[in-house]
Design a protein around this motif. Structure first.
Motif, mmCIF file in Angstrom:
data_model
loop_
_atom_site.group_PDB
_atom_site.id
_atom_site.type_symbol
_atom_site.label_atom_id
_atom_site.label_comp_id
_atom_site.label_asym_id
_atom_site.label_seq_id
_atom_site.Cartn_x
_atom_site.Cartn_y
_atom_site.Cartn_z
ATOM 1 N N TRP A 27 -36.306 -1.529 -4.148
ATOM 2 C CA TRP A 27 -37.052 -1.981 -5.326
ATOM 3 C C TRP A 27 -36.132 -2.732 -6.281
ATOM 4 C CZ3 TRP A 27 -40.369 2.664 -7.516
ATOM 5 C CH2 TRP A 27 -41.163 3.208 -6.484
ATOM 6 N N ALA A 28 -34.998 -2.101 -6.559
ATOM 7 C CA ALA A 28 -34.077 -2.668 -7.546
ATOM 8 C C ALA A 28 -33.493 -3.992 -7.066
ATOM 9 C CB ALA A 28 -32.972 -1.669 -7.853
ATOM 10 N N TRP A 29 -33.140 -4.061 -5.793
ATOM 11 C CA TRP A 29 -32.586 -5.313 -5.281
ATOM 12 C C TRP A 29 -33.642 -6.426 -5.284
ATOM 13 C CZ3 TRP A 29 -28.029 -7.092 -5.345
ATOM 14 C CH2 TRP A 29 -26.919 -6.281 -5.127
ATOM 15 N N GLU A 34 -43.578 -8.286 -9.393
ATOM 16 C CA GLU A 34 -44.456 -7.537 -10.287
ATOM 17 C C GLU A 34 -44.942 -6.251 -9.621
ATOM 18 O OE1 GLU A 34 -46.843 -5.855 -13.042
ATOM 19 O OE2 GLU A 34 -45.232 -7.323 -13.328
ATOM 20 N N ALA A 35 -45.185 -6.308 -8.312
ATOM 21 C CA ALA A 35 -45.620 -5.104 -7.594
ATOM 22 C C ALA A 35 -44.539 -4.034 -7.625
ATOM 23 C CB ALA A 35 -45.986 -5.456 -6.151
ATOM 24 N N PHE A 36 -43.290 -4.435 -7.456
ATOM 25 C CA PHE A 36 -42.206 -3.450 -7.502
ATOM 26 C C PHE A 36 -41.919 -3.006 -8.931
ATOM 27 C CE2 PHE A 36 -41.240 -4.949 -3.167
ATOM 28 C CZ PHE A 36 -41.130 -3.712 -2.544
ATOM 29 N N ALA A 37 -42.070 -3.890 -9.894
ATOM 30 C CA ALA A 37 -41.935 -3.478 -11.291
ATOM 31 C C ALA A 37 -42.985 -2.433 -11.638
ATOM 32 C CB ALA A 37 -42.056 -4.688 -12.213
ATOM 33 N N GLU A 38 -44.206 -2.625 -11.156
ATOM 34 C CA GLU A 38 -45.266 -1.648 -11.400
ATOM 35 C C GLU A 38 -44.927 -0.317 -10.737
ATOM 36 O OE1 GLU A 38 -48.342 0.439 -12.644
ATOM 37 O OE2 GLU A 38 -47.755 -1.544 -13.388
ATOM 38 N N ARG A 39 -44.287 -0.363 -9.578
ATOM 39 C CA ARG A 39 -43.872 0.894 -8.939
ATOM 40 C C ARG A 39 -42.825 1.619 -9.787
ATOM 41 N NH1 ARG A 39 -44.440 1.068 -2.476
ATOM 42 N NH2 ARG A 39 -46.624 0.415 -2.499
ATOM 43 N N VAL A 58 -32.306 -3.661 -14.653
ATOM 44 C CA VAL A 58 -32.143 -4.195 -16.012
ATOM 45 C C VAL A 58 -32.217 -5.719 -16.016
ATOM 46 C CG1 VAL A 58 -30.478 -4.502 -17.889
ATOM 47 C CG2 VAL A 58 -30.853 -2.243 -16.930
ATOM 48 N N GLU A 59 -31.632 -6.370 -15.021
ATOM 49 C CA GLU A 59 -31.569 -7.836 -15.037
ATOM 50 C C GLU A 59 -32.967 -8.449 -15.049
ATOM 51 O OE1 GLU A 59 -28.925 -10.271 -13.153
ATOM 52 O OE2 GLU A 59 -27.223 -8.891 -13.185
ATOM 53 N N TYR A 60 -33.854 -7.902 -14.233
ATOM 54 C CA TYR A 60 -35.225 -8.408 -14.207
ATOM 55 C C TYR A 60 -35.963 -8.024 -15.483
ATOM 56 C CZ TYR A 60 -40.156 -8.769 -12.854
ATOM 57 O OH TYR A 60 -41.498 -9.063 -12.816
ATOM 58 N N ALA A 61 -35.849 -6.755 -15.866
ATOM 59 C CA ALA A 61 -36.593 -6.266 -17.022
ATOM 60 C C ALA A 61 -36.207 -7.001 -18.297
ATOM 61 C CB ALA A 61 -36.377 -4.766 -17.177
ATOM 62 N N ALA A 104 -41.495 -3.897 -21.416
ATOM 63 C CA ALA A 104 -41.983 -2.522 -21.277
ATOM 64 C C ALA A 104 -41.184 -1.766 -20.229
ATOM 65 C CB ALA A 104 -43.465 -2.522 -20.923
ATOM 66 N N LEU A 105 -40.844 -2.420 -19.142
ATOM 67 C CA LEU A 105 -40.016 -1.782 -18.123
ATOM 68 C C LEU A 105 -38.624 -1.515 -18.667
ATOM 69 C CD1 LEU A 105 -39.449 -0.755 -15.288
ATOM 70 C CD2 LEU A 105 -39.024 -3.124 -14.567
#
Length: 320
Positions: A103-105, A130-135, A163-166, A172-173
């Motif tokens: 997920w993180a990668w 977005e699907a993995f962020a929702e997970r 963190v890099e994506y969020a 919110a993530l």
């Protein structure tokens, strides 16, 4: 390093069976199930191999391998292929697929592709990200305890990468990541650092510190870190400063220790700029980073058991 990564993401090595067989429809080739991330030893290695190529392409757009990387991404990042990857997540029993490492990668890759100017790859991958962020958003509030391992289940490593994506795409993530880090690690003191274990590719102690470095304010981190590793200036715990010895680089688990050396170098570099240049903790951290790099950097392509993933960790360590 780009050549190493291109080699491993394009090989026709089967992915490890990370999914549960629920019917004949699951008996498909890795390429059919994962038309973007196939061809490496496992799904997550292919994902972070792509991240490495994207990072190198952004940092060195004129590198010799750049045309091959662009052609590869043009071929793989299509709306149909990403939709197939996304559909896999809706299969029965796929809720824990690649949690949390893959997920993180994937989020790291999405953040990196979005930074590449003049390409649509990040936009195409966005629905899967977005699907993995929702997970993550669904999982973190119910993850009462962290996993303090030195392998794929390490909770601190997942937070640090996410963190890099969020930070770029999902405030919110990012708030949830901060809350999880504080709940899991905020009260930790006097870390004993019982490591390495025989299959570690992450340092539980240093990865936790890197996680808090990324998610706490500088003053809060300074106070936390002084409690967590109070004797670092004296070189204690000594094990954190010693590179791991790797006895057999053809053994897929023992070679994890090369990854440990590279990921420790990454952590030491992330941590070192917390202190002034003349602080002995910074000097020790910088020396430890160089020592760990020297121990494993020459062996990135020694054997496929390391070749299919170690270059990623080398780039992580060298491009902090």
């Amino acid at each position: 390093m780009a050549e190493i990564a291109l080699g491993h993401v394009q090989r026709e090595y089967p992915n490890k069976p990370d999914h549960v067989l629920t019917g004949p429809e699951d008996l498909c080739s890795p390429r059919a199930l994962h038309p973007v991330f196939f061809g490496s030893f496992d799904w997550h290695s292919c994902v972070h191999g792509h991240w490495m190529l994207a990072r190198l392409l952004r940092r060195y757009p004129a590198m010799p391998a750049a045309p091959q990387v662009r052609a590869l991404f043009d071929a793989l990042y299509t709306e149909v292929a990403v939709a197939t990857e996304r559909a896999y997540l809706d299969r029965p029993h796929a809720g824990g697929f690649e949690r949390p490492y893959g997920w993180a990668w994937l989020l790291m890759l999405a953040a990196e592709l979005a930074r590449l100017e003049g390409s649509a790859w990040g936009k195409v991958l966005a629905p899967l990200a977005e699907a993995f962020a929702e997970r993550f958003r669904a999982w973190l509030p119910k993850a009462t305890y962290p996993v303090r391992s030195g392998t794929h289940t390490c909770s601190a490593f997942a937070l640090t990468l996410a963190v890099e994506y969020a930070a770029d795409h999902d405030p919110a993530l990012l708030d949830l990541l901060r809350e999880a880090a504080q709940a899991w690690f905020g009260a930790d003191t006097a870390c004993q650092a019982w490591e390495p274990s025989g299959e570690d590719f992450l340092s539980p102690a240093l990865t936790e510190a890197a996680c808090m470095r990324r998610l706490l304010s500088p003053p809060d981190f300074a106070a936390w870190f002084d409690r967590f590793l109070p004797h670092l200036g004296e070189g204690d715990p000594a094990t954190l400063f010693r590179p791991a010895a790797v006895s057999d680089r053809s053994d897929g688990r023992i070679v994890h220790l090369d990854g440990l050396n590279l990921s420790r170098a990454w952590c030491w570099r992330l941590l070192s700029d917390h202190w002034p240049a003349d602080d002995r903790r910074r000097m020790r951290a910088e020396a430890a980073a160089e020592g760990h790099l020297a121990a494993s950097l020459p062996y990135l392509a020694h054997d496929y058991m390391g070749e299919h993933w170690l270059a990623t960790f080398a780039v992580l360590a060298m491009d902090v």
